[in-house]
Design an enzyme around this catalytic site. Structure first.
Site, PDB file in Angstrom:
ATOM      1  CG  HIS A  12      41.379   9.109  22.209  1.00  0.00           C
ATOM      2  ND1 HIS A  12      41.254   8.467  20.985  1.00  0.00           N
ATOM      3  CD2 HIS A  12      40.946  10.371  22.000  1.00  0.00           C
ATOM      4  CE1 HIS A  12      40.772   9.298  20.092  1.00  0.00           C
ATOM      5  NE2 HIS A  12      40.576  10.469  20.672  1.00  0.00           N
ATOM      6  CD  GLU A  89      38.698  17.069  20.564  1.00  0.00           C
ATOM      7  OE1 GLU A  89      38.916  18.146  21.169  1.00  0.00           O
ATOM      8  OE2 GLU A  89      39.575  16.447  19.938  1.00  0.00           O
TER       9      GLU A  89
END
Length: 221
Positions: A12, A89
């Site tokens: 990202h 994550e």
């Protein structure tokens, strides 16, 4: 016939927590202006790749990155984006939002290490997860087994997608620690795990029915 899928795995774009050097894990931190530029740059590089599908974690930073890349993509029909919690994550538990240096010092000090890099060099990234869960006063952070039990479900979600066929390309928006973890598990010791992949960098994996193969690992954007 067993199908093989090529995954284009993008970290990202830059977030505010990235600037502040904080563990963000499952926490939401939006993209900065530079982070949006990271996403647009990745979108330009991938604009001519025909994607059959797209996946990302259900976090703001991953969804913003995915939507920006797909907006620039020339695939017809446009790839559908599927956010899923499997692709988040690592969950840092009590240490979500904590300064990274402080968190890894607390996790590593009982084991003779004081930084994430030192833990990785002396033990492994998997052990870093175990150490952080042990240091978490609530023990809610994910250890290595917790982490892979969840993430493997995400890869199985792609493997089992009925709309995907052999040879398809799939976009996957991922996270820094996740990319390092993938390289540790599947990279056969070929990569420098002391360096975090850049925001917006593109890594290629081959997803087979029972394995993941690293085609290229790009730590720079």
């Amino acid at each position: 016939m067993d199908k093989q899928i090529t995954l284009y795995v993008v970290r990202h774009g830059q977030t505010y927590f990235n600037i502040y050097n904080k563990l963000q894990g499952w926490s939401n931190s939006p993209l900065t202006d530079a982070g949006m530029a990271d996403a647009r740059s990745a979108g330009t590089r991938l604009q001519d790749v025909v994607f059959a599908a797209a996946y990302c974690s259900d976090t703001t930073r991953a969804e913003q990155t995915a939507e920006t890349i797909l907006a620039a993509n020339h695939s017809v029909p446009a790839a559908k984006l599927t956010p899923a919690s499997f692709f988040r994550e690592e969950f840092y538990g009590y240490y979500e939002g904590t300064d990274m240096a402080q968190a890894w010092y607390v996790a590593g000090a009982p084991h003779g290490t004081s930084t994430f890099k030192a833990i990785e060099e002396k033990y492994s990234i998997g052990k870093a997860k175990d150490f952080l869960k042990a240091a978490d006063p609530f023990h809610q952070a994910e250890d290595n087994q917790d982490y892979w039990n969840r993430v493997d479900q995400g890869f199985d979600l792609i493997r089992q997608a009925p709309n995907l066929k052999d040879g398809d390309n799939v976009l996957l928006i991922s996270h820094g620690n996740t990319l390092l973890s993938l390289m540790e598990r599947y990279g056969q010791g070929k990569y420098d795990l002391s360096v975090r992949p850049a925001n917006g960098s593109v890594t290629k994996l081959r997803l087979t029915p029972d394995d993941i193969q690293v085609l290229s690992y790009n730590q720079k954007d």
